[in-house]
Scaffold this motif. Structure first.
Motif, short mmCIF file in Angstrom:
data_model
loop_
_atom_site.label_atom_id
_atom_site.label_comp_id
_atom_site.label_asym_id
_atom_site.label_seq_id
_atom_site.Cartn_x
_atom_site.Cartn_y
_atom_site.Cartn_z
N SER A 70 -22.10 8.40 -2.99
CA SER A 70 -22.80 7.99 -1.77
C SER A 70 -23.07 6.49 -1.73
O SER A 70 -23.12 5.88 -0.65
CB SER A 70 -24.11 8.78 -1.60
N TYR A 71 -23.22 5.85 -2.90
CA TYR A 71 -23.43 4.39 -2.92
C TYR A 71 -22.20 3.67 -2.38
O TYR A 71 -22.31 2.70 -1.62
CB TYR A 71 -23.73 3.91 -4.34
N GLN A 72 -21.03 4.15 -2.74
CA GLN A 72 -19.81 3.51 -2.25
C GLN A 72 -19.66 3.71 -0.74
O GLN A 72 -19.15 2.83 -0.04
CB GLN A 72 -18.57 4.03 -2.97
N TRP A 73 -20.09 4.86 -0.24
CA TRP A 73 -20.08 5.04 1.21
C TRP A 73 -20.85 3.92 1.89
O TRP A 73 -20.42 3.39 2.91
CB TRP A 73 -20.74 6.37 1.59
N VAL A 74 -22.01 3.59 1.30
CA VAL A 74 -22.85 2.54 1.89
C VAL A 74 -22.10 1.21 1.91
O VAL A 74 -22.05 0.51 2.93
CB VAL A 74 -24.18 2.41 1.13
N GLU A 75 -21.53 0.83 0.76
CA GLU A 75 -20.80 -0.44 0.69
C GLU A 75 -19.68 -0.51 1.74
O GLU A 75 -19.55 -1.51 2.46
CB GLU A 75 -20.18 -0.60 -0.71
N GLU A 76 -18.91 0.56 1.81
CA GLU A 76 -17.79 0.56 2.75
C GLU A 76 -18.26 0.61 4.19
O GLU A 76 -17.70 -0.05 5.08
CB GLU A 76 -16.87 1.74 2.44
N ALA A 77 -19.34 1.37 4.45
CA ALA A 77 -19.88 1.48 5.81
C ALA A 77 -20.43 0.14 6.29
O ALA A 77 -20.22 -0.25 7.44
CB ALA A 77 -20.97 2.55 5.86
N VAL A 78 -21.13 -0.58 5.40
CA VAL A 78 -21.65 -1.89 5.76
C VAL A 78 -20.51 -2.83 6.13
O VAL A 78 -20.56 -3.53 7.16
CB VAL A 78 -22.49 -2.48 4.61
N LYS A 79 -19.49 -2.86 5.30
CA LYS A 79 -18.35 -3.74 5.57
C LYS A 79 -17.68 -3.39 6.89
O LYS A 79 -17.40 -4.27 7.72
CB LYS A 79 -17.33 -3.64 4.44
N ASN A 80 -17.45 -2.11 7.13
CA ASN A 80 -16.78 -1.68 8.35
C ASN A 80 -17.62 -1.96 9.58
O ASN A 80 -17.10 -2.33 10.64
CB ASN A 80 -16.44 -0.20 8.27
N SER A 81 -18.94 -1.79 9.46
CA SER A 81 -19.84 -2.05 10.57
C SER A 81 -19.87 -3.53 10.92
O SER A 81 -19.75 -3.91 12.10
CB SER A 81 -21.25 -1.55 10.22
N ILE A 82 -20.01 -4.38 9.90
CA ILE A 82 -20.04 -5.82 10.14
C ILE A 82 -18.72 -6.32 10.69
O ILE A 82 -18.67 -7.12 11.63
CB ILE A 82 -20.43 -6.57 8.85
N ASP A 83 -17.62 -5.83 10.12
CA ASP A 83 -16.29 -6.23 10.60
C ASP A 83 -16.05 -5.81 12.04
O ASP A 83 -15.21 -6.40 12.73
CB ASP A 83 -15.20 -5.64 9.71
N SER A 84 -16.79 -4.81 12.51
CA SER A 84 -16.64 -4.33 13.89
C SER A 84 -17.68 -4.95 14.83
O SER A 84 -17.80 -4.53 15.99
CB SER A 84 -16.76 -2.79 13.92
N ASN A 85 -18.44 -5.93 14.32
CA ASN A 85 -19.46 -6.62 15.12
C ASN A 85 -20.54 -5.69 15.64
O ASN A 85 -21.04 -5.86 16.76
CB ASN A 85 -18.82 -7.40 16.28
N LEU A 86 -20.90 -4.72 14.84
CA LEU A 86 -22.09 -3.90 15.10
C LEU A 86 -23.27 -4.51 14.36
O LEU A 86 -23.12 -4.98 13.23
CB LEU A 86 -21.86 -2.47 14.61
N VAL A 87 -24.44 -4.53 15.01
CA VAL A 87 -25.64 -4.96 14.29
C VAL A 87 -25.83 -4.00 13.12
O VAL A 87 -25.79 -2.78 13.30
CB VAL A 87 -26.88 -4.95 15.20
N THR A 88 -26.04 -4.54 11.92
CA THR A 88 -26.02 -3.70 10.73
C THR A 88 -27.32 -3.83 9.95
O THR A 88 -27.77 -4.94 9.65
CB THR A 88 -24.83 -4.07 9.83
N ALA A 89 -27.92 -2.68 9.64
CA ALA A 89 -29.19 -2.65 8.91
C ALA A 89 -29.10 -1.66 7.76
O ALA A 89 -28.34 -0.70 7.81
CB ALA A 89 -30.34 -2.25 9.85
N LEU A 90 -29.89 -1.92 6.73
CA LEU A 90 -30.12 -0.94 5.67
C LEU A 90 -31.50 -0.32 5.86
O LEU A 90 -32.40 -0.96 6.41
CB LEU A 90 -30.06 -1.60 4.29
N SER A 91 -31.65 0.91 5.40
CA SER A 91 -32.94 1.58 5.45
C SER A 91 -33.23 2.19 4.09
O SER A 91 -32.35 2.82 3.50
CB SER A 91 -32.95 2.67 6.53
N ILE A 92 -34.44 2.00 3.60
CA ILE A 92 -34.82 2.52 2.29
C ILE A 92 -36.12 3.30 2.38
O ILE A 92 -37.08 2.86 3.03
CB ILE A 92 -34.96 1.39 1.24
N CYS A 93 -36.15 4.47 1.75
CA CYS A 93 -37.39 5.21 1.57
C CYS A 93 -37.95 4.80 0.21
O CYS A 93 -37.36 5.10 -0.83
CB CYS A 93 -37.13 6.72 1.61
#
Length: 406
Positions: free
Chosen positions: A245-268
């Protein structure tokens, strides 16, 4: 009834690989001053559309600024994030240069002094798009319904969204379960909705491939909030109940930023996590990943945490508040992501849930004060909102009512 098992996608690379990610653009210094002036001018013009008395206009502007300081902290806005020609400084305020921004502030102005035109009733709503999820998260508030039979179809969700857009809503936060399991439905729903509302997806990073990020962006999605609950890959994977699941986050962040979506992390943030050093290590990672925002959530005793003593003690709340203020207002951290911490304003001005500024619609369409405060007040699909919303407001927020504010 048995449900079909969700098979996570295969990942080609190990989760500790170095992922090259570009950062989203932070506006600082003199450019920040210029942007802030332009934004203030835009807000002034919105006020002047409805009020001509100079004293009233001045009072509204002062109240807006006072409210901002109570919610976001005592300092001036220290930085802006520029994406697609829009400027963002708060995860729950639409970016400037948009109809959503104008309608958001008309709604806030209307709270100070009523205006004649119809305004936004809500800052945002959260809607659970699916019961399905491939993970077994430690803190899951929907634990009791995860992977059970779906009730809401796409046309049901579209009907609910239209109802709330007629009431006026600045942002729609699409959650779950894991909403990216229904990515094509999300695309169709966003495309079919009015463009006066910003849409966000709240995800674990699952299935946020570059192709899917591009589809969401082209459909009109504003941004993505990706859950990352530890800076250590193994601890995040353990928290989420899946080894990659950590790698999903890394790849999702990259794909989101590369697509010009505003990108945030959320932590509990759990009791075992909250310390100044851990928070700073997380902030350093968020900066390295290039995200624009970090949302800090406190654990609540419901769902998978039901009956457990997970509430943070006052000394840890203080650590979080100091971290929130330092990261957002100390010039040493101007190039770090903007921190959103709901506990800060909730303990000062109360909760914005329960139909005040936001609410939560669960996977059955039932309306609740917020995702962390289950108290059904009608059904968004079957009942009239004119009935449900007064019921919701009369119940209020069970966690942050007037007696809890300090």
């Amino acid at each position: 009834m048995k449900t079909k098992a969700i098979v996570p996608p295969k990942l080609a690379d190990p989760c500790n690989q170095d992922v090259k990610i570009k950062a989203q653009k932070v506006i600082l210094g003199f450019k920040k001053e210029v942007v802030e002036f332009i934004i203030r001018l835009r807000i002034l013009r919105i006020v002047l559309r409805h009020f001509k008395n100079p004293l009233k206009v001045l009072k509204i502007l002062k109240t807006l600024d006072s409210n901002r300081r109570k919610i976001s902290g005592p300092g001036r806005v220290n930085k802006f994030i520029k994406i697609n020609g829009r400027y963002f400084w708060n995860l729950y305020i639409p970016g400037s240069n948009s109809l959503a921004f104008d309608r958001f502030f008309e709604g806030e102005i209307n709270r100070i002094s009523p205006i004649l035109k119809k305004t936004n009733r809500f800052s945002n709503i959260f809607i659970a798009f699916t019961k399905k999820c491939p993970l077994k998260c430690e803190h899951c508030f929907e634990w009791d319904v995860i992977n059970k039979k779906e009730k809401l179809r796409l046309n049901d969700i579209q009907t609910i969204i239209k109802k709330f857009q007629l009431k006026g809503v600045a942002q729609v936060q699409i959650t779950g379960g894991e909403p990216m399991l229904r990515v094509d439905d999300i695309v169709e729903m966003v495309q079919s909705s009015h463009n006066v509302t910003d849409f966000w997806v709240l995800t674990s990073g699952f299935n946020l491939t570059y192709a899917n990020a591009q589809k969401l962006k082209l459909a009109g999605l504003t941004g993505v909030v990706i859950s990352l609950d530890h800076f250590d890959p193994d601890r995040h994977n353990m928290f989420r109940g899946y080894k990659n699941s950590y790698q999903w986050v890394e790849e999702a962040v990259k794909n989101s930023i590369d697509s010009n979506l505003v990108t945030a992390l959320s932590i509990c943030v759990t009791k075992s996590f909250v310390s100044e050093s851990n928070l700073m290590r997380y902030a350093e990672l968020a900066k390295k990943l290039g995200v624009s925002f970090v949302q800090v959530l406190e654990p609540k005793s419901l769902g998978h945490y039901s009956g457990k003593n997970v509430q943070l003690p006052p000394d840890q709340e203080k650590i979080l508040e100091e971290f929130f203020l330092k990261m957002n207002f100390d010039k040493r951290f101007r190039d770090f992501p903007i921190i959103t911490y709901h506990g800060y304003y909730q303990r000062r001005v109360g909760c914005f849930g329960a139909g005040n500024r936001h609410l939560y619609i669960d996977t059955d369409g039932d309306i609740h004060p917020c995702p962390f405060c289950p108290a059904k007040a009608g059904n968004a699909l079957e009942d009239s909102l004119d009935y449900s919303l007064p019921v919701l407001q009369s119940k209020g927020c069970q966690l942050y009512n007037d007696t809890n504010i300090r």
